[in-house]
Design a protein around this motif. Structure first.
Motif, mmCIF file in Angstrom:
data_model
loop_
_atom_site.group_PDB
_atom_site.id
_atom_site.type_symbol
_atom_site.label_atom_id
_atom_site.label_comp_id
_atom_site.label_asym_id
_atom_site.label_seq_id
_atom_site.Cartn_x
_atom_site.Cartn_y
_atom_site.Cartn_z
ATOM 1 N N THR A 142 0.851 -1.184 0.000
ATOM 2 C CA THR A 142 0.000 0.000 0.000
ATOM 3 C C THR A 142 0.886 1.233 0.000
ATOM 4 N N LYS A 143 0.221 2.363 -0.003
ATOM 5 C CA LYS A 143 0.967 3.623 -0.001
ATOM 6 C C LYS A 143 1.774 3.779 1.280
ATOM 7 N N ASP A 144 1.141 3.358 2.419
ATOM 8 C CA ASP A 144 1.833 3.516 3.705
ATOM 9 C C ASP A 144 2.774 2.358 3.994
#
Length: 555
Positions: A142-144
């Motif tokens: 994911t982005k995080d």
């Protein structure tokens, strides 16, 4: 007026001071075992200073029958037994040391099992953590949370594999430990259930009050009945075929779970059956009436109360109330120690039973384990013979006709049979009184050869119009003595019996003058065969019947 009161007070004080109460140090000296109970005798030697004393026998079995208490004694104190009483005491611990030890083991096992459970819960927690780590490692980026680098992924994956392998190994070890602990707990629990029959967290205390005319010693014997004890007979029969004798070893298998260990006691085995009562039952009036449930319940209750009153009267306690002035100790019999194999009990025959006083002192633990004690050993004459039923089995079974020439009654029990030192059979012995005959089954002996074959079965029509049938059966039995001694062989066979007038059976061979069939159709020959001798026996008969009937039972 003060003087008489003062004298009365001094007299009461003097009597109080002369009344002493103290526990006695007693031991079990003798035990008589019946089929369903035992009478235990405890003895103790006490020193009396004169006056009234209370002798306390503490920590006796809870199951002790208070109605069975008996007290006697001898000594120099010229004492009289005043009374005997019993009371039950409840405690917050287990009086039986063996039961207490097993209970403590179970508590320790339970504590150890809880430790295993805690370890299993911890392993489950570790497994859950590793599962979450594995899910996170293989989750989509994911982005995080970006995708880990290859070396980080490889390191994390190897860590997960290593930790899960350790968990699998530790769980397997833990399962083995729990299974082993559970097996040990089950074993102890089974032993505990055997021992708990002797009583729970309670014991009985018996107090004997005596009055001594002078200071001196007194040996007191306290007897009481307890359940949880029994004995059964067992035998070893050793047959010497060349000597034609039977060495019969008679044993008593004793079990007891009374709550007291019997250590080095004078043991007696009794054939009496006190549970049956002393008199024959009485027939009550057999009445028929209209059904009335209330009246029937009242009648049953009256009958039950009458039975209880009769039983209580028959089992009333016995106390020796006479003055005891005899010097010395009790009158226990002096037992001669012999080798266990050849020791013989002393028999005391009563009007309705016999008692076997075991020749050596015995120790029977209170754990219901079987203990084998010798009763007697007798050399009995045996007359061997063979019995064969070739139609059922082509084998000769050796039996010995034995006479119980000992003075001991042989009660029904299990018997191990040895022929010339070889174990051949396990059988049972019926009750045999002194002087009575009995048979010993010694198994198959291949030295007697047996053959049985059907020579012919011939069917023909009978009657003027062929309205009937006749079937002729012929069998040949061959018996050969391959032994070096003359032997007696009893051969048994049979012919069918007709239960209908339309079925006629005729015996052709053997001649009825030589061997006559019994009412059951049995034929028996008694053969005295020399060494190597062979005999042939023919059984031939016909069965005739009308064609209109179907005959059942034909071969």
């Amino acid at each position: 007026m003060k003087t008489p009161r003062l004298l009365l007070a001094l007299g009461l004080l003097s009597a109080f001071l002369r009344l002493s109460a103290a526990p006695v140090d007693s031991r079990i000296s003798a035990v008589t075992v019946y089929q369903d109970r035992a009478v235990v005798t405890r003895t103790a030697t006490v020193q009396l200073s004169g006056g009234t004393a209370e002798l306390i026998f503490a920590h006796l079995p809870q199951a002790l029958n208070e109605q069975s208490l008996q007290v006697s004694g001898k000594g120099t104190a010229q004492a009289s037994i005043l009374d005997v009483s019993a009371k039950q005491t409840y405690v917050d611990y287990t009086p039986d040391a063996r039961v207490k030890e097993l209970e403590d083991q179970l508590k320790a096992f339970a504590k150890q099992m809880r430790g295993y459970d805690d370890r299993a819960n911890l392993l489950n927690t570790q497994q859950a953590m590793l599962d979450r780590m594995e899910a996170a490692l293989f989750a989509l980026p994911t982005k995080d949370v970006p995708r880990p680098e290859l070396n980080q992924f490889t390191t994390s994956l190897n860590f997960l594999i290593e930790q899960k392998s350790k968990l699998v190994t530790e769980r397997a070890t833990l399962d083995e430990q729990r299974e082993e602990l559970q097996n040990r707990a089950n074993t102890v629990q089974a032993q505990l259930q055997e021992l708990r029959g002797a009583g729970g967290k309670a014991f009985k205390t018996v107090t004997v009050r005596v009055a001594a005319a002078q200071a001196g010693s007194l040996e007191v014997a306290l007897s009481y009945t307890v359940p949880g004890a029994s004995w059964v007979p067992s035998y070893d029969a050793r047959v010497a075929s060349s000597e034609r004798t039977v060495q019969l070893d008679y044993f008593g298998i004793v079990r007891q779970g009374t709550g007291e260990d019997w250590k080095d006691v004078a043991l007696t085995l009794s054939t009496a059956r006190p549970s049956l009562g002393g008199a024959a039952p009485v027939l009550s009036v057999w009445q028929l009436d209209l059904y009335n449930p209330i009246a029937l319940r009242e009648q049953a209750e009256r009958s039950r109360r009458n039975d209880m009153m009769m039983a209580k009267a028959a089992a009333a306690p016995s106390v020796n109330m006479q003055t005891l002035t005899t010097n010395g100790v009790g009158n226990e019999a002096d037992f001669e120690l012999k080798d266990a194999r050849y020791s013989s009990a002393t028999i005391e025959a009563g009007a309705t039973s016999a008692s076997f006083k075991i020749a050596v002192s015995s120790s029977i633990p209170s754990d219901n384990s079987p203990q084998k004690v010798p009763v007697t050993s007798a050399a009995l004459k045996a007359v061997p013979e063979y019995l064969t039923v070739p139609k059922r089995q082509t084998a000769a079974f050796l039996t010995s006709k034995v006479v119980n020439s000992s003075e001991f009654p042989l009660l029904a029990g299990a018997m191990n049979v040895f022929l010339d030192g070889t174990f051949v059979a396990t059988s049972g012995l019926r009750t045999v009184m002194s002087g009575e005959k009995f048979d010993l089954a010694l198994g198959v002996d291949d030295g007697i050869a047996i053959k049985h074959k059907r020579v012919q079965k011939f069917t023909e029509d009978t009657g003027l119009t062929n309205s009937g049938k006749r079937i002729t059966y012929e069998y040949l039995i061959t018996v050969q003595n391959n032994k070096k001694t003359m032997e007696r062989v009893i051969v048994a066979d049979q012919v069918p019996l007709s239960r209908n007038e339309k079925i006629v059976v005729k015996l052709l061979s053997p001649d009825a003058k030589d061997v006559k069939p019994t009412d059951e159709g049995t034929l028996k020959w008694t053969l005295d065969l020399k060494p190597g001798e062979k005999r042939e026996l023919t059984v031939k008969f016909t069965v005739e019947y009308d064609n209109t009937v179907n005959v059942a039972g034909l071969e």
